[in-house]
Design an enzyme around this catalytic site. Structure first.
Site, PDB file in Angstrom:
ATOM      1  N   GLN A 109      -5.002   7.178  -6.344  1.00  0.00           N
ATOM      2  CA  GLN A 109      -4.125   6.093  -5.914  1.00  0.00           C
ATOM      3  C   GLN A 109      -4.888   4.785  -5.724  1.00  0.00           C
ATOM      4  OE1 GLN A 109      -0.743   7.093  -3.164  1.00  0.00           O
ATOM      5  NE2 GLN A 109      -1.898   8.968  -2.805  1.00  0.00           N
ATOM      6  N   ARG A 140       6.446   8.202  -5.481  1.00  0.00           N
ATOM      7  CA  ARG A 140       7.263   7.563  -4.435  1.00  0.00           C
ATOM      8  C   ARG A 140       8.606   8.294  -4.289  1.00  0.00           C
ATOM      9  NH1 ARG A 140       3.675   6.448  -1.872  1.00  0.00           N
ATOM     10  NH2 ARG A 140       2.584   7.561  -3.517  1.00  0.00           N
TER      11      ARG A 140
END
Length: 849
Positions: free
Chosen positions: A300, A657
């Site tokens: 990430q 997400r």
């Protein structure tokens, strides 16, 4: 597991939790991370793996099982919002003592350190923290004095270069020695324009920029880190104080740290100080390096453009002796289908630590995919799906997010949602503290606290207008230079300026007297910032000017100033030792991510945001848009392996997400630089296993025609969607409630004529309706602009680059330029598919959003 003994002493204010209460509900890897006893720990926390829970439980474990005191713990996060959440969770675990702990962002922690000891390196305690707008204003002043072209070397690009220097701890002195050894900061008459090498220009401007910051007793955001490192390296006694104070340092989102932050952590921990640890202590003991815990996910790491260095997390085990890595792979957010897609995409990146996310929640729904003919039709399909989810499935609008690679993509998406009457909120618009009237009020407050702050003092000199224009400002500036003082010194001694007329001198002296009286009022009411805000708004005339205005937008500006006073009052209530300087510090340290919506609250709106902004958030339904080569991944990543790896990490972030259902969409044609460009499907779509995706429409119309499928249209259209898709199966889809009236969608008022996006089968008579021939109207002779009598009372100063407007004919657009020409002022607006238009402001049928 910590051994219990007489040497373990616990702060009586800390709630004593038995070990089982801290690890009983954790999975084995989480529990191992919480209990680990050692000098360096890397928790490799995959997306949705419960890292915040692990981090807060580890802090509680350190306090209750290792016997540490709350004052010995430093916990660092990247946003104020994350710090507040961590503090709140800690409070539920250990009690009110959590509110006194050092749980903050890097920048907030550095401010505390510099307020205490900054004077050791020449930084007075009342220093001002400049935001981006302040920094750009300072660069413009330097450009004006040094006579270089701000169109070629924009303030934003110069600041980006300076930020890179600071992130790498490269000083202005080093840059000057290499590129411009003859330049001395503060030197007058130096013409940078004669320099042929851009690196020399950057070096000179960097040095002058730092010189003027120091003269104004000000710092920018990067300085907060850099100058703290400078303090710790220059003052061994200060470094020793913090080595003894912080025995446990915990850092969240470690993959987002830059080189300066990496060095700061090592300096605070005393890793390179050469002290030996107390081997007999239960925990870190009182001497030796602090124990470091970092939490992060190299998959990430998406902020390289801000200076983040992925090597910090990749090389952790080499950088910190005897380091331990524990991987958290169980996901508590998404379905297995979503996780399998994310795992498959990120697996194509080389050189990463193997990690495979899994969940006990089950497979869930397939990923829904759609290929649209154009960006506009992509937006309308998304809007129709959102409408269906809300109406048929009862999904709250606030549970849905639409994400995109670049801000430019939002325009067509916004238009689609507006046409479908879907409420939405766009994250990334003008921030509260960036609004002009709020910035003006804060500039007064900054000038009161720090009179040496030239940038803010010059901003307020003629706000509101008091007859002190550019000539007065230049006279004061020149006088200040002659006497070797600040701009405020020039104002305070304006009566000594030769050749100044009474017409200029009188308002200058009144301004000086007002500022002196406001400063005295602030000193008397320092613990009541809200009262100081109220006094400034009243005495300065800011409020009176807006209240007198007939412009309806000025009423909202009055409300914004009222909100600023409310923010100050809230700060007073929540801060025992409130001060005006403290209040200004909280406003300066607000980051973009702190203004994101709270996912737990029902805003009643769909959220639109870039993928970079979305990191750390989660939504039940996510639309990942613009999945095309050149859009996502970005064009610049096509020939750069490291850039492509970062883009793939961004895709991984976007996919993860989604909690329940992920939609991915692409457009076959997208407008770029005013022209329509054909777009190939994103390679990331190919990297997702085919069995995970349910394609509602796999190819756009033109793509099918090229594939030679036109002859079998009736068969293939049924298999792949097209006009038989359930969302477009009825003619009323265009004329009914989904998109408003037929004319608003098909007339071309917002998107141009049907032919703009209706090629092939989509442009056929079966759906285009009756073809009508129209006579072209006779063109009337053009009128000179000055002869047009219309006036819609819009003001050019209310428009800035990036503002959104709607036009009666061209629809939604973004302001790309604004030219102040008095009554004939012009703005240039990008209306996407309708092109870029220059509009005379007073006659344009527009409304600012």
């Amino acid at each position: 597991m910590a051994t219990k003994g007489s040497d373990v002493q616990q702060d009586p204010d800390v709630i004593a939790r038995p070990p089982e209460a801290l690890i009983g509900d954790l999975n084995p890897q989480q529990a191992e991370a919480v209990q680990y006893r050692g000098p360096a720990l890397l928790i490799g926390a995959g997306a949705g793996s419960g890292k915040t829970r692990v981090l807060t439980r580890r802090i509680a474990w350190i306090l209750t099982q290792f016997g540490a005191w709350p004052s010995q713990v430093l916990a660092i996060t990247f946003t104020n919002k994350a710090a507040a959440e961590m503090r709140e969770r800690l409070e539920s675990l250990i009690g009110p003592v959590a509110s006194r702990m050092w749980v903050s962002t890097f920048h907030s922690a550095c401010v505390r350190i510099l307020r205490r000891d900054g004077e050791r390196i020449g930084l007075k305690s009342g220093f001002t923290i400049y935001d981006t707008a302040d920094c750009e204003r300072l660069i413009k002043l330097i450009a004006n004095d040094f006579n270089f072209d701000v169109k070629r070397y924009t303030p934003r690009s110069i600041l980006a270069r300076i930020s890179d220097y600071k992130n790498n701890l490269t000083s202005a002195r080093e840059m000057l020695a290499q590129y411009a050894p003859d330049f001395k900061p503060g030197q007058r008459g130096y013409r940078v324009g004669r320099i042929g090498n851009p690196e020399e220009l950057y070096a000179v401007v960097y040095a002058e920029y730092q010189h003027r910051l120091a003269a104004a007793n000000a710092v920018d955001f990067d300085d907060l880190i850099v100058r703290t490192v400078e303090l710790l390296r220059a003052c061994p006694d200060v470094a020793e104080y913090y080595h003894r104070k912080f025995r446990y340092i915990l850092v969240d989102e470690y993959q987002d740290t830059n080189h300066a932050q990496y060095v700061l952590i090592r300096e605070l921990a005393g890793v390179d100080a050469g002290e030996h640890a107390d081997m007999g202590a239960v925990g870190a003991g009182r001497v030796g390096p602090a124990w470091i815990t970092v939490v992060g996910d190299s998959d990430q790491s998406i902020y390289a453009f801000r200076g983040a260095d992925i090597r910090n997390i990749q090389d952790f085990e080499q950088d910190f002796p005897n380091a331990k890595t524990i991987m958290l792979e169980q996901n508590y957010r998404s379905t297995q289908t979503i996780l399998d897609a994310a795992n498959a995409v990120i697996a194509h990146n080389e050189g990463r630590k193997p990690k495979r996310l899994w969940t006990a929640a089950g497979a869930g729904e397939q990923i829904t995919a759609y290929a649209a003919d154009t960006a506009q039709l992509e937006a309308h399909w998304i809007a129709a799906q959102i409408k269906r989810l809300h109406t048929d499935d009862g999904v709250r609008y606030s549970d849905i997010a639409v994400m995109y690679r670049a801000n430019a993509q939002s325009r067509s998406l916004e238009e689609g949602l507006i046409q479908a009457r879907v409420p939405y909120q766009l994250i990334g618009g003008t921030k509260f503290y960036e609004r002009r009237e709020v910035k003006d009020a804060l500039a007064y407050l900054q000038a009161i606290v720090n009179p040496a702050d030239d940038i803010n003092m010059r901003r307020i000199l003629n706000v509101p207008k008091r007859g002190l224009g550019a000539r007065a400002e230049s006279q004061v500036t020149l006088h200040a230079q002659q006497i070797g003082g600040t701009f405020w010194d020039g104002v305070a001694h304006a009566d000594q300026i030769e050749g100044m007329t009474a017409r200029t001198l009188n308002p200058l002296m009144r301004f000086a007297q007002m500022m002196q009286e406001l400063r005295e009022f602030a000193q008397e009411h320092d613990e009541k910032p809200s009262q100081i805000v109220a006094e400034v708004l009243e005495r300065s005339g800011l409020l009176e000017e807006l209240k007198k205005s007939q412009d309806p937008q000025d009423q909202s500006r009055v409300e914004n100033l009222s909100q600023l006073q409310s923010v100050a009052a809230e700060y007073e209530q929540n801060t025992p030792d409130a001060t005006l300087a403290g209040f200004l510090e909280t406003t300066a340290l607000v980051a973009d991510s702190d203004q994101l919506p709270d996912e737990s609250q029902d805003s009643g709106k769909v959220t639109l945001m870039t993928l970079h902004t979305a990191k750390g958030l989660e939504y039940p339904i996510v639309f990942l848009t613009g999945m095309e080569q050149g859009t996502f991944p970005h064009a610049r990543a096509m020939e750069d392996t490291s850039e492509l790896s970062e883009e793939r990490r961004l895709a991984y972030v976007g996919i993860t997400r989604a909690k329940r259902h992920l939609f991915v969409t692409r457009a076959a044609v997208r407008a770029q630089w005013g022209r329509s460009a054909e777009m190939m499907p994103s390679q990331f779509l190919d990297e997702i296993p085919a069995d995970l995706i349910d394609w509602k429409r796999k190819e756009a119309g033109m793509e099918r025609m090229r594939s030679g499928w036109r002859a079998n249209a009736s068969h293939d259209f049924g298999a792949h969607g097209g006009w038989n898709d359930d969302e477009f199966d009825a003619p009323s889809s265009f004329g009914g409630s989904s998109y408003g009236s037929r004319s608003s969608y098909g007339s071309g008022s917002s998107y141009g004529s049907r032919s703009t996006y209706g090629s092939g089968v989509r442009g056929s008579a079966a759906h285009a309706g009756k073809v009508t021939t129209r006579r072209a109207p006779v063109r009337q002779p053009a009128q000179p602009a000055s002869s047009l009598k219309t006036d819609n009372h819009l003001r050019i100063e209310d428009f800035a680059v990036g503002d959104k407007v709607t036009h009666d004919k061209f629809g939604l657009g973004t302001v790309v330029d604004a030219q102040d020409k008095g009554r004939n002022s012009v703005i240039t607006v990008d209306f996407g598919s309708s092109g870029v238009k220059r509009l005379m402001l007073r006659v344009a049928p527009i409304e600012k959003l």
